[in-house]
Design an enzyme around this catalytic site. Structure first.
Site, short mmCIF file in Angstrom:
data_model
loop_
_atom_site.label_atom_id
_atom_site.label_comp_id
_atom_site.label_asym_id
_atom_site.label_seq_id
_atom_site.Cartn_x
_atom_site.Cartn_y
_atom_site.Cartn_z
CG ASP A 1 -1.82 1.20 1.26
OD1 ASP A 1 -1.36 2.30 0.91
OD2 ASP A 1 -3.00 1.03 1.59
CG HIS A 2 1.35 4.40 -3.09
ND1 HIS A 2 0.07 4.13 -3.48
CD2 HIS A 2 1.48 5.74 -3.16
CE1 HIS A 2 -0.54 5.25 -3.78
NE2 HIS A 2 0.28 6.26 -3.59
CG HIS B 1 -4.24 4.59 -0.44
ND1 HIS B 1 -3.32 3.57 -0.48
CD2 HIS B 1 -4.47 4.90 -1.74
CE1 HIS B 1 -3.01 3.30 -1.74
NE2 HIS B 1 -3.69 4.10 -2.52
C1 BG6 Z 1 -3.89 5.06 -5.90
C2 BG6 Z 1 -5.30 5.19 -6.36
O1 BG6 Z 1 -3.72 3.90 -5.15
O2 BG6 Z 1 -3.54 6.20 -5.12
C3 BG6 Z 1 -5.48 6.46 -7.15
O3 BG6 Z 1 -5.63 4.07 -7.16
C4 BG6 Z 1 -5.01 7.66 -6.36
O4 BG6 Z 1 -6.84 6.64 -7.54
C5 BG6 Z 1 -3.60 7.42 -5.83
O5 BG6 Z 1 -5.01 8.77 -7.24
C6 BG6 Z 1 -3.21 8.52 -4.88
O6 BG6 Z 1 -1.85 8.36 -4.56
P1 BG6 Z 1 -0.95 9.62 -4.23
O7 BG6 Z 1 0.36 9.03 -3.85
O8 BG6 Z 1 -0.90 10.45 -5.47
O9 BG6 Z 1 -1.63 10.34 -3.12
#
Ligand code: BG6
Length: 512
Positions: free
Chosen positions: A207-208, A270
């Protein structure tokens, strides 16, 4: 135990850390060493020509190499269906780096060194072609990682093939990306497929958000400072707001997004992770299972969301951009691009303190933050004419990462006691100087953690399933009720109904 040795170690570390601060750095605080090299590794990337590999994996590795962390003995073996030669892949990789590495110039010797680590093999993931050649390239004495940068529908079959072909060594690791299932049932199937081939200690579910510096800061802030713990509970916290707003729409990934909607795309993973890190009990140690056990307890303590506590929306057309329905290309769609909900953590610490969560596309701004709104002072000595105001701690995850605490002070000057609010503001870029700009992006950190064998920032299978268990009934209720999302204007804070979710509790969302 040799106390002298253990006591001396931190000093030695600190000296080392100080030496690592770049010359001429504007840092007000000593930097800690960031580039402890990792062991030699063979990273096998399935889907090596895809979007994720080009945008995140290759640029992340390149930055780790230029930071001195990725050893030159590391090998990245791209796999794909395209019949490319290794040099074609290197050219493709160089073009991707030039496009997606924005923090530094890409070129020269550093680029050559990086490209030398790359290799490519056409492999048929369902059949036999390419597997034997892959086996010939893998080394027995290097950490072995298989990164499944492919559609989740392929996870199970690729996992099985790595085992059948004998390439899955007992200590190899696999990396998988979200979406990890589309509901509890499919997540269980995926977990089951992976469990047939690998032990949980070998599975790294990304989960990045957990790789973001500021998300990890939630833990540092809570568990590295004694100040917060005594007030981090329902007795002192009125409510918590977690917002992940984006001003972009869904163009470019309409098909995936329309199947998922904001609830599956953002809340199940997230936002859930942010909620867990904010609400969890202090783990006994900063170790993978100690942290993940505490997060799991929070997910399990979540009460079911009642229909009146959730609002979903989708953007209409406006301000020169098309509506959600136009962008997703499905006029019949009932998916949402916005969700706001009130969650309750039914445990001793949080009973009675709601967590308001919201996320949406095409919002007024791109902003992610966790906001802790403290209760008003219990007894007010300043008289009824002066409003009571509680403290508000906001942790900005992006952009302008930092922490602000709203404080009440005396309004300066004569005229008796008047009060005003000021922020105690710490923007990390100001406090930490230039060093903050070169911090690793989420993927860099996470890939290196896989190589190091540290699962702390990865989701465990039971966590993912518990999150679906909480999210599924909400989605099922929308389907059963046949309701459609409320419309909202692009560039707004979401549908008005989401404002009522707070107003009816005499609270309001923070401005975006
Ligand atoms: C992704 C979602 O996991 O996270 C996207 O699938 C979203 O819809 C993105 O835009 C948001 O990531 P970050 O790092 O740009 O906040």
């Amino acid at each position: 135990m040799n106390f002298l040795a253990t006591a001396r170690f931190p000093l030695a570390r600190r000296r080392h850390a100080l030496q690592m601060a770049p010359e001429g750095s504007q840092c007000r605080y000593p930097m800690v060493a960031k580039t402890i090299p990792v062991e030699a590794f063979d990273l096998v990337v399935f889907g090596a020509t895809g979007d994720l590999a080009r945008r995140k994996i290759l640029p992340g590795l390149y930055r780790r190499m230029t930071a001195g962390q990725m050893p030159h003995t590391a090998r990245v073996i791209g796999l794909g269906r395209s019949r490319l030669e290794p040099d074609d892949y290197r050219r493709l990789a160089a073009a991707s780096l030039r496009e997606f590495v924005v923090t530094e110039d890409v070129g020269g010797e550093r680029l050559d060194e990086f490209l030398e680590c790359l290799d490519y093999l056409p492999v048929d993931v369902a059949g036999d072609a390419g597997w034997q050649e892959l086996g010939e390239k893998l080394r027995d004495d290097a950490v072995r990682v298989f990164y499944f940068s492919v559609a989740p529908s392929l996870f199970g079959s690729i996992a099985a093939r790595t085992v059948e072909t004998g390439l899955a060594s007992p200590d190899c690791r696999i990396v998988v990306e979200k979406p990890f299932g589309g509901d509890l049932a499919s997540a269980r199937v995926l977990n089951g497929d992976l469990a047939k081939c690998f032990e949980e200690r070998q599975i790294y579910r990304i989960d990045h958000y957990l790789g973001k510096e500021t998300v990890q800061n939630l833990m540092a802030l809570r568990f590295g400072n004694a100040l917060f713990e005594p007030v981090w509970n329902a007795q002192h916290v009125d409510h918590v707001q977690i917002t992940v707003a984006e001003n972009l729409g869904i163009s470019g990934r309409a098909e995936y997004y329309d199947q998922a909607g904001a609830m599956r795309d953002m809340v199940q993973n997230h936002i859930m992770q942010l909620l867990c890190l904010t609400a969890m009990e202090p783990p006994a140690r900063f170790e993978p299972d100690a942290v993940r056990d505490e997060k799991l307890k929070i997910i399990k303590a979540l009460e079911p969301v009642s229909r009146r506590d959730v609002v979903r929306g989708r953007y209409r057309a406006g301000g020169g951009v098309g509506s959600y329905l136009e962008e997703c290309g499905n006029a019949e769609s009932s998916s949402e691009s916005f969700v706001a909900l009130k969650a309750s953590v039914a445990n001793w610490r949080w009973s009675g303190t709601p967590f308001y969560l919201r996320t949406g596309k095409r919002m007024k701004s791109t902003l992610s933050e966790v906001v802790i709104v403290f209760k008003d002072p219990p007894h007010w000595i300043f008289g009824e004419q002066i409003d009571r105001r509680g403290n508000v701690l906001s942790i900005r995850l992006q952009p302008d990462e930092g922490i602000t605490m709203r404080m009440t002070i005396k309004d300066p000057g004569p005229g008796g006691m008047r009060l005003t609010e000021v922020p105690l503001d710490m923007t990390f870029a100001e406090a930490l100087g230039e060093s903050v700009k070169s911090l690793p992006d989420a993927y860099e950190r996470l890939i290196m953690d896989v190589v190091r064998g540290n699962q702390t920032l990865f989701m465990r299978g039971d966590e993912v399933e518990a999150a679906w268990e909480w999210v599924d009934p909400v989605i099922a209720d929308w389907t059963m009720a046949g309701t459609m999302p409320f419309d909202y204007d692009p560039g707004s804070s979401g549908p008005e109904e989401a404002l009522f979710l707070m107003h009816r509790d005499n609270r309001r969302w923070r401005d975006l």
